[in-house]
Design an enzyme around this catalytic site. Structure first.
Site, short mmCIF file in Angstrom:
data_model
loop_
_atom_site.label_atom_id
_atom_site.label_comp_id
_atom_site.label_asym_id
_atom_site.label_seq_id
_atom_site.Cartn_x
_atom_site.Cartn_y
_atom_site.Cartn_z
N TRP A 58 28.65 32.44 25.91
CA TRP A 58 27.87 33.40 24.98
C TRP A 58 27.44 31.92 24.12
O TRP A 58 25.79 32.46 23.97
CB TRP A 58 27.75 34.50 24.82
CG TRP A 58 26.60 34.98 24.06
CD1 TRP A 58 25.79 35.38 24.29
CD2 TRP A 58 26.91 35.28 22.24
NE1 TRP A 58 24.86 35.99 23.91
CE2 TRP A 58 25.54 35.90 22.15
CE3 TRP A 58 27.19 35.27 21.56
CZ2 TRP A 58 24.63 36.37 21.11
CZ3 TRP A 58 27.06 35.51 20.02
CH2 TRP A 58 25.83 36.37 19.77
N TYR A 59 27.67 31.09 23.50
CA TYR A 59 26.92 30.54 22.36
C TYR A 59 25.74 29.79 23.00
O TYR A 59 25.99 28.57 24.14
CB TYR A 59 27.99 29.10 21.70
CG TYR A 59 29.32 30.34 21.30
CD1 TYR A 59 29.08 31.33 20.35
CD2 TYR A 59 30.34 29.61 20.61
CE1 TYR A 59 29.73 31.81 19.73
CE2 TYR A 59 31.62 30.19 19.93
CZ TYR A 59 30.92 31.59 19.63
OH TYR A 59 31.74 32.23 19.07
N SER A 60 24.52 30.08 22.46
CA SER A 60 23.16 28.72 23.50
C SER A 60 23.81 28.82 24.48
O SER A 60 23.17 27.82 25.99
CB SER A 60 23.61 27.09 23.05
OG SER A 60 23.97 26.83 21.86
#
Length: 335
Positions: A58-60
């Site tokens: 989910w990060y970036s």
């Protein structure tokens, strides 16, 4: 950098883990570092002996995994690195592109491995509890991922202790792989995990890693681009009791001629229940400060004076993601 045993497993990890939410693409969040700056930060981590890196799909929206994987694998052999990644939060508008269903977890691990550029991760984690999916479905899928060789171990983050214990119990009853890691929020201003989660993990030999050791910046004493845009900065912290604890951190920092951040981190580092605290940094200076806190030893009296200021607070058992950047179709372009 000291190497520590990871719970009851045979895995060894660096004493500090670097959290990668802040590296990837500034198109996702304004305080995230882009590829070039991220690579510089990751190189400094390796220079200090940090070989444990925490990621999430989910990060970036996947770009963080690409940046971290391409940078680190060009600098160090894969076997000398310990990679964690997580899955649960939505990655697109597709209703099956989120949660802890078998369908999503199988797709998520393949997507993460492709982006990172490796054929396995050391720890594959569920990012949060999913009440809409049967526990049996989730735990069997995680077991199959381990047996396929795509992950060496499994872990979990951000849930109630009873949920974590129930998921492990279901796995044991069926002869499936159990969790070896709990990643929870823990800092001077948020210690609710001391009530049930930490004792449970200690009893079961589960390694505890903790995120947000600086309480989203409150314990660093300065506001930046992240604090100004982080929903939880003012929603979860900042009441008079928090400010009182921050005041005591300031006093101790002055006595040691150091920073608030180093005192707050030294407090976390002093807790034997925490196997490997997760640190980050928006600059090389911040990273150096967070690492140098390992050398700061607080007295028993100083620790006690910080401990006694705490009081019970609302439990944070899930993180509500901000909406995907719809103007990008929910997916960030590769750098």
């Amino acid at each position: 950098m000291e190497t520590v045993k990871f719970g009851r497993t045979g895995l060894k990890v660096s004493k500090l883990c670097f959290g990668t939410m802040g590296v990837g693409s500034s198109q996702w969040k304004p305080w995230v570092l882009d590829k070039a700056e991220s690579a510089t930060l990751l190189k400094r981590c390796l220079d200090h002996g940090i070989t444990f890196f925490d990621m999430a799909d989910w990060y970036s929206i996947g770009e963080s995994e690409r940046v971290v994987g391409s940078a680190l694998l060009s600098m160090a052999p894969r076997d000398r690195l310990v990679f964690t990644t997580k899955a649960k939060y939505e990655m697109s508008d597709d209703p099956n592109d989120q949660g802890l269903s078998r369908k999503h977890l199988m797709a998520a691990i393949d997507g993460s491995l492709s982006r990172i550029g490796t054929d396995y991760v050391d720890i594959f984690m569920v990012h949060a509890y999913d009440p809409s999916t049967p526990i049996e479905e989730t735990m069997e899928a995680l077991h199959d991922i381990v047996k396929s060789g795509k992950a060496r171990y499994i872990g979990a983050s951000t849930m109630y202790a009873w949920q974590f214990a129930q998921m492990n119990s279901v796995a044991r009853e069926n002869g499936w792989t159990t969790f070896v890691n709990m990643q929870c929020q823990y800092n001077l201003l948020y210690r609710e995990e001391e009530r049930e989660m930490i004792p449970y993990c200690q009893d079961q030999g589960i390694a505890i890693t903790c995120f947000s050791p600086l309480a989203r910046g409150w314990l660093a004493g300065s506001k930046d681009a992240r604090s100004e845009t982080d929903l939880y900065f003012s929603k979860k912290y900042g009441d008079p009791l928090d400010l009182g604890s921050c005041g005591r951190v300031i006093e101790i920092a002055k006595e040691h001629d150091t920073t608030m951040a180093e005192v707050a981190l030294a407090w976390v580092y002093s807790k034997p229940a925490i196997c490997s605290p997760i640190i980050s940094g928006a600059s090389l200076d911040q990273l150096e400060t967070n690492i140098s806190a390992l050398d700061l030893v607080l007295t028993a009296e100083e620790i006690d004076s910080l401990d006694k200021l705490y009081r019970p607070r609302d439990i944070v058992n899930d993180y509500v993601p901000t909406p995907l950047p719809r103007h990008l179709g929910g997916v960030l372009p590769a750098a």
